[in-house]
Write a protein that holds these residues in place. Structure first.
Motif, PDB file in Angstrom:
ATOM      1  N   VAL A 129      21.469  -3.941  37.505  1.00 19.06           N
ATOM      2  CA  VAL A 129      21.391  -5.397  37.628  1.00 19.06           C
ATOM      3  C   VAL A 129      20.725  -5.976  36.395  1.00 19.06           C
ATOM      4  N   ASN A 130      21.053  -7.208  36.135  1.00 16.21           N
ATOM      5  CA  ASN A 130      20.495  -7.947  35.012  1.00 16.21           C
ATOM      6  C   ASN A 130      18.997  -8.203  35.248  1.00 16.21           C
ATOM      7  N   ARG A 135      25.270  -8.109  48.756  1.00 15.78           N
ATOM      8  CA  ARG A 135      23.941  -8.683  48.681  1.00 15.78           C
ATOM      9  C   ARG A 135      22.967  -7.526  48.489  1.00 15.78           C
ATOM     10  N   ASP A 179      18.315 -11.309  37.263  1.00 14.70           N
ATOM     11  CA  ASP A 179      18.639 -11.128  38.680  1.00 14.70           C
ATOM     12  C   ASP A 179      17.572 -10.299  39.383  1.00 14.70           C
ATOM     13  N   ILE A 184      26.591 -11.545  45.120  1.00 14.63           N
ATOM     14  CA  ILE A 184      26.621 -10.783  43.867  1.00 14.63           C
ATOM     15  C   ILE A 184      27.926 -10.003  43.781  1.00 14.63           C
ATOM     16  N   ARG A 185      28.522 -10.015  42.600  1.00 15.38           N
ATOM     17  CA  ARG A 185      29.764  -9.289  42.374  1.00 15.38           C
ATOM     18  C   ARG A 185      29.418  -7.844  42.039  1.00 15.38           C
ATOM     19  N   SER A 232      24.274 -11.663  34.242  1.00 12.30           N
ATOM     20  CA  SER A 232      23.678 -12.027  35.519  1.00 12.30           C
ATOM     21  C   SER A 232      24.782 -12.328  36.525  1.00 12.30           C
ATOM     22  N   GLY A 233      24.493 -12.043  37.766  1.00 11.89           N
ATOM     23  CA  GLY A 233      25.477 -12.250  38.823  1.00 11.89           C
ATOM     24  C   GLY A 233      26.366 -11.048  39.057  1.00 11.89           C
ATOM     25  N   LEU A 234      26.286 -10.064  38.161  1.00 10.64           N
ATOM     26  CA  LEU A 234      27.133  -8.874  38.274  1.00 10.64           C
ATOM     27  C   LEU A 234      26.244  -7.659  38.535  1.00 10.64           C
ATOM     28  N   ALA A 235      26.743  -6.761  39.346  1.00 12.49           N
ATOM     29  CA  ALA A 235      26.061  -5.484  39.550  1.00 12.49           C
ATOM     30  C   ALA A 235      27.083  -4.378  39.348  1.00 12.49           C
ATOM     31  N   LEU A 248      32.882 -14.441  46.513  1.00  7.61           N
ATOM     32  CA  LEU A 248      31.427 -14.451  46.675  1.00  7.61           C
ATOM     33  C   LEU A 248      31.067 -15.523  47.709  1.00  7.61           C
TER      34      LEU A 248
END
Lengths: 555, 593
Positions: free
Chosen positions: A458-459, A533, A462, A426-427, A495-498, A420
């Motif tokens: 997405v969270n 992104r 986020d 974003i992962r 969060s941080g994950l998609a 990242l």
């Protein structure tokens, strides 16, 4: 590590197991039929841990869901091993009798304390400890995985890290315990068994083994070349480099399904001859010089399929193939005839009997037995052999029969290939949904009430940070490219994950952005870890695209 | 086990907190979110909590006056029950409304079954509706001694029985008559029902002490020796039941079936309202005898007074060490024995008095009977070995333990031991619960209740599932064997008298309607049969069938055919007995087809 590649257990063993560890698998959606077997086990009282970056629908069935960071599987597995060894919970007798390399393994996991790995993986140390103690103390336990383990640049190491845990506790080679890589299709196992691997002949005979080659050469009447072929990922590199000039692509749609798909399409277009044999006019077929319409395996074909539990079963044609479509084996035979070799008109049974003469694993499986016994599980070396519900029982024999003990492997945490960055913070991970199959070749023409199309999960937090709302179309970019797709706000994704599926490549070309890193040993690409992104589109571009049913699907 | 999809409807804050209170008072929600990376859920947590569904639905109904889609969704989420299944359970019960009511406020249930029907139920309903009340016409509310039975299901206020707000006289014709020697009823009207001390002073808990002296096996032996048979209607020998459960291993249960819903029955209500500790003590003895550590009392949802007193009594018993889950420091139990009780309210479904339907209801499923075998002794509540008895049966055990099975067996007749409670109502001067030794005749029982007002036309014996008998049966002893010989049954002990002034047609039709409403619908013969039976009694004139209206003979043939189909092919007693009262009324000439 154990030789032939196949699930070590039978499906119905999971009915009676005490512990299910589902690791990197959303079997509820990707293997729904097998999951019914799993649910029987849960109904019978089995406990279940689910290790997955997402709280998938499978994870909802788990007693505990451990949401690890993408690509930290080895660290987590090593931490489980660390805790088992540190607390002397390993199966010492089994390790001494049936394995090798324990000392080196034990030393290698020493630094992976649960507390340390909690920082790497994001999973609380208490949960790692509970998993370790439950797995070590269970009478019968299975670890099941799929592409969440293998679709990484170090997928082989991921698998080995899980195999280590089974060796550590003796959860292998016994009824109810085992290691279960779930296959993605009804006959992926069969494909491997029949030698659709670059380095294997049917029955997993090694192509570099002169004795094996001699056997096949004698039966086939030609000299089998001694050199291993190359696997898919290398093929695409060779196509791109212009060294591989002709491709005969059978039942595969790489023009949609490959990671970094723009690269893959360019490679396919760089060939001098592309022949595609498939049941529909796929994206790959559209690029082809020659398209050979084939019959569907189900309902139109006679033959066998082999499931994840190594069970060979008969399939039968109920209807003739439509139009000009023909059976794969007829196409092959005709092609051989045109090339000047007379293969005659073999029947499926004749082809099967040839395999039995060459593959000891299948030798005892006569056409008649497959019919009357409802399928047989390999190895089945003789006509009076009942087949093998589980593998590696020899590990528990007093005498290993001259075989080498099963080796532990030292594997180290590496993390995803693509880090990242501020630019791509974003992962992204990818996977499948219940209603669709891969690129939609087989499922796209069927309507489903639960289908929402490919969207970027997405969270909620986020989404707030990004300033996007549910259903909003956004631009998703990775170092390789960009796609536009709708956002689906999902409270269950950390969060941080998609996350996205990849079922509708004509609508959202997800594999434009997936990572091009791959495992040199397995040839499998790291679909599970890209850095992306998410950007808002300008107001006039943005409109809600999220709908129940994509308007257009591949057909 | 299944995937759970929750729709967009959301619960109100009031609904949410009502449900959460129920769930948090038990074991908490099925999903525990420790962090963004660690969540506990799964099959075990889900199935362990399923039995909270019924209490959670009660909480929703109480908080909102109906079971809203948002409320269902919240329950589904908290307990991880599929919303469609939760809705299916809610829709099963009379006390839950799945449609938003027009009126505000609590629901006034007004009984329309026989005893109330002949005492002005219709007028009471009209009057309540005219007064703007939200009225629900209810099957028997178990207040037959004081018609018209009414029950107020509160909206954010406690449920209550309006007639019991004032100090109403005890429904015991024999109380203080100086003649009757009461056993089961001896403390009723004597002890303070909400005082543990009062119960002990009246000899309470001496039977449990004796049971501990005897030991579990000997208690089962005494019960077997006594010849006690179940008082719920099926008359199954209690000793056999207990011995079966005692021989099983693992977690076992005692379930008190206080879902007294047979029209005309109110004896268990009276026992619990006026002597709740006796039921608790007897259930504890059952737990001790069979080795069950967990007891449940499933009581009619329409019995708020009995429920409140029972809950209070359980708390006091626990405080005094006579109930203990093992963690009670005040426990007076032998160290190897633990037993605790939980009260569960039914929600208005006659069928839940059937033992296996009760198990399903308590477990959080629709109250549909299960196929038997397996029987409750091996596969009862939560599929574990279970003793299930009704309160009257259990209270008999107190004397059996203290005085011995032989002494008990000496009371009554050869085929029916002990004493029996009868619920006398209808056209009698002094309706109420009557206790007589087996052998007393129908005439004796009616006489104790002050005799028939007017000229006796018929007696409904055994409830809606029983049968009508004529005045020529007054000399019939009310024993299992004598009633069986006469083609009748004691059922739950209903003795409802009708004089010649009563128009019997509507009474019989209402019984048919009762079964039509209360059939759970699971077995086709019963679902269709009870409906057709009701239609036969209500539809007349031409055009009711393709071939015109069948004549009386054809109707009777149809009725008998359906009766046979229901008896042959229904899995529970409801279908087996749905025609007996109607058929007996026709035989007696009380109604014509």
């Amino acid at each position: 590590m154990f030789g032939a590649g196949g699930g070590t257990v039978s499906y119905n063993e999971i009915h009676e197991t005490d512990l299910v560890v589902l690791w990197g698998s959303n079997a509820r959606e990707a293997h729904p039929i097998f999951f019914h077997h799993l649910m029987k086990g849960l109904d019978n009282g089995a406990k279940m841990f689910c290790v997955d970056p997402r709280r998938t629908s499978s994870a909802r069935f788990a007693d505990s869901w451990l949401g690890l960071n993408v690509g930290t599987d080895i660290a987590l597995a090593n931490a489980v091993g660390n805790h088992i060894i540190a607390n002397d919970l390993q199966n010492t007798d089994f390790i001494a009798h049936s394995t090798s390399g324990f000392e080196a393994y034990a030393a290698s996991v020493r630094q992976y304390t649960p507390e340390h790995v909690a920082e790497i993986s994001g999973v609380p140390a208490s949960a790692i400890i509970e998993l370790a103690e439950t797995y070590a103390s269970a009478e019968k336990a299975q670890i099941l995985w799929t592409l969440g383990i293998t679709e990484h640049h170090n997928g082989v190491d991921n698998v080995l890290s899980l195999c280590n845990l089974a060796l550590l506790t003796g959860h292998i080679g016994r009824w109810g315990s085992g290691l279960v890589p779930l296959r993605g299709q009804n006959n992926v196992q069969g494909g491997g068994d029949m030698g659709a691997l670059p380095n294997k002949l049917p029955g997993f005979a090694d192509i570099t083994d002169p004795e094996a080659r001699a056997r096949f050469s004698a039966t086939w009447g030609v000299d089998v070349p001694p050199n291993p072929g190359i696997h898919l990922t290398l093929m695409f590199e060779a196509m791109a480099a212009g060294t591989m000039k002709a491709i005969y692509c059978i039942g595969e749609n790489p023009a949609d399904s490959e990671a970094d798909v723009a690269h893959a399409r360019a490679a396919l277009e760089n060939t001098e001859l592309l022949v595609v044999q498939d049941i529909f006019m796929t994206k790959t077929a559209e690029l082809a010089d020659v398209v050979l319409p084939a019959s569907v395996a189900w309902a139109e074909s006679d033959g066998t399929v082999t499931s994840s539990e190594r069970r060979v079963q008969r399939v039968r044609a109920a209807v003739p193939p439509p139009g000009e479509a023909r059976h794969d084996y007829e196409i092959f035979a005709d092609l051989a005839n045109r090339m000047g070799v007379d293969w005659g008109n073999p029947t499926p049974e004749e082809l099967w009997d040839e395999l039995r003469s060459l593959s000891p694993l299948h030798k005892g499986m006569s056409w008649e037995r497959l019919e009357t016994e409802g399928g047989l599980q390999w190895p089945c070396p003789s006509i009076d052999h009942p087949g093998s519900p589980f593998l590696h029982g020899w590990l528990w024999a007093d005498d290993l029969g001259g075989r080498d003990p099963a080796p532990f492997s030292v594997v180290e945490h590496a993390g995803p290939h693509e880090q990242l960055t501020d630019e791509f913070p974003i992962r992204l991970t990818t996977g499948r949904s219940l209603d669709s199959y891969n690129t939609g070749v087989q499922s796209g023409s069927i309507e489903s009430p639960i289908r929402y199309g490919d969207a970027l999960d997405v969270n909620p937090a986020d989404a707030t940070d990004l300033g996007v709302v549910d259903g909003e179309v956004v631009k998703v970019s990775s170092p390789r490219g960009s796609v536009e797709m709708a956002v689906r706000i999902q409270p269950d994704i950390p969060s941080g994950l998609a996350f996205t599926t990849f079922h509708f490549p004509e609508l959202v070309d997800v594999n434009m952005i997936t990572s091009d890193a791959w495992d040199k040993r397995s040839g499998t690409a790291e679909f599970k870890a890209a850095a992306i992104r998410v950007d808002k589109l300008s107001n006039d571009q943005s409109s809600s695209q999220l709908s129940n049913q994509p308007e257009k699907v591949v057909s | 086990m299944s995937d759970i999809f929750i729709g967009p409807d959301r619960a109100t804050d009031a609904e949410r907190s009502a449900v959460d209170a129920v769930v948090n008072a038990a074991s908490g929600p099925a999903v525990v979110i420790h962090s963004e990376r660690l969540i506990e859920s799964g099959q075990a947590r889900r199935s362990e909590r399923r039995h909270l569904l019924l209490p959670a639905l009660h909480a929703l109904q109480h908080a909102a006056g109906w079971i809203s889609p948002g409320g269902i969704n919240h329950v589904a989420d908290v307990l991880q029950v599929p919303p469609a299944e939760a809705f299916g359970v809610a829709g099963f019960y009379d006390m839950f409304s799945t449609e938003q009511p027009d009126e505000v406020g609590g629901v006034l249930h007004i009984c329309v079954d026989a005893a109330c029907q002949i005492s002005g139920a219709a007028e009471a309903i009209e009057a309540a509706k005219a007064a703007g009340r939200r009225v629900h016409t209810s099957p028997c509310l178990g207040q037959c001694e004081a018609p018209v039975g009414q029950f107020l299901q509160g909206l954010n206020s406690p449920d209550r029985v309006p007639s019991m707000d004032e100090s109403s006289p005890l429904p015991l014709p024999q109380l203080g008559d100086g003649v009757s020697e009461l056993k089961l009823l001896r403390r009723v009207g004597v002890v303070d029902p909400i005082s543990f001390a009062s119960y002990v002073a009246a000899g309470g808990y001496s039977a449990l002490a004796r049971a501990f002296e005897l030991g579990a096996e000997a208690v089962v032996d005494e019960v077997a020796t006594s010849g006690l048979m179940g008082r719920g209607g099926a008359a199954f020998p209690t000793g056999i039941k207990w011995r079966g459960v005692a021989g099983e291993s693992g977690q076992k249960h005692v379930v008190v079936n206080a879902d007294e819903s047979e029209p005309g029955t109110f004896k268990d209500r009276v026992l619990i309202e006026y002597d709740p500790f006796s039921v608790i003590e007897a259930a504890t003895i059952a737990g001790f005898a069979v080795g069950a550590s967990k007891g449940w009392i499933y009581i009619r949802g329409e019995y708020p007074v009995a429920t409140a007193r029972l809950v209070s009594a359980i708390e006091q018993a626990r405080e005094n060490g006579f109930l203990s889950d093992g963690a009670n420091e005040a426990s007076r139990f032998p160290s190897s024995f633990t037993f605790d009780l939980e009260v569960r309210r039914g929600a208005g479904a006659y069928i839940c008095g059937e033992e296996t339907a009760l198990f399903n209801s308590l477990e959080g499923f629709r109250g549909e009977p299960r196929q038997k075998p397996p029987f409750p002794t091996t596969h009862g509540l939560f599929s574990q070995p279970t003793v299930i008895n009704n309160p009257e049966t259990l209270v008999n055990v107190l004397d059996i333990v203290t005085e011995g099975g032989d002494a008990y067996a000496a009371i009554g007749t050869d085929g029916s031991n002990g004493t029996k409670l009868f619920c006398v109502s209808g056209n009698v001067s002094n309706p109420g619960v009557v206790e007589v030794p087996f052998g007393a005749t129908l005439g004796d029982v009616l006489a104790i209740a002050g005799g028939v007002e007017g000229e006796l036309a018929t007696v409904l014996l055994g409830g809606a599932a029983g049968s009508f008998v004529g005045p020529d049966s007054l000399d019939m002893p009310l024993t299992f064997e004598a009633t069986r010989a006469a083609g009748a049954s004691l059922g739950s002990g209903v003795v409802m008298a009708f004089n010649t002034e009563v128009e019997m047609g509507p009474v019989v039709t209402r019984i048919a309607e009762f079964f039509r409403n209360e059939s759970c619908g699971q077995c086709v013969p019963c679902r269709v049969g009870t409906t057709r039976q009701h239609e036969l009694l209500t539809i007349s004139g031409s055009g009711s069938s393709r071939s015109g209206s069948p004549d009386g003979k054809a109707k009777l043939q149809l009725l008998d055919d359906m009766d046979r189909a229901m008896k042959d092919a229904s899995i529970c007693g409801l279908g087996h007995t749905a025609s007996t009262a109607v058929r007996s009324a026709i035989d007696l000439g009380l109604v014509e087809l």
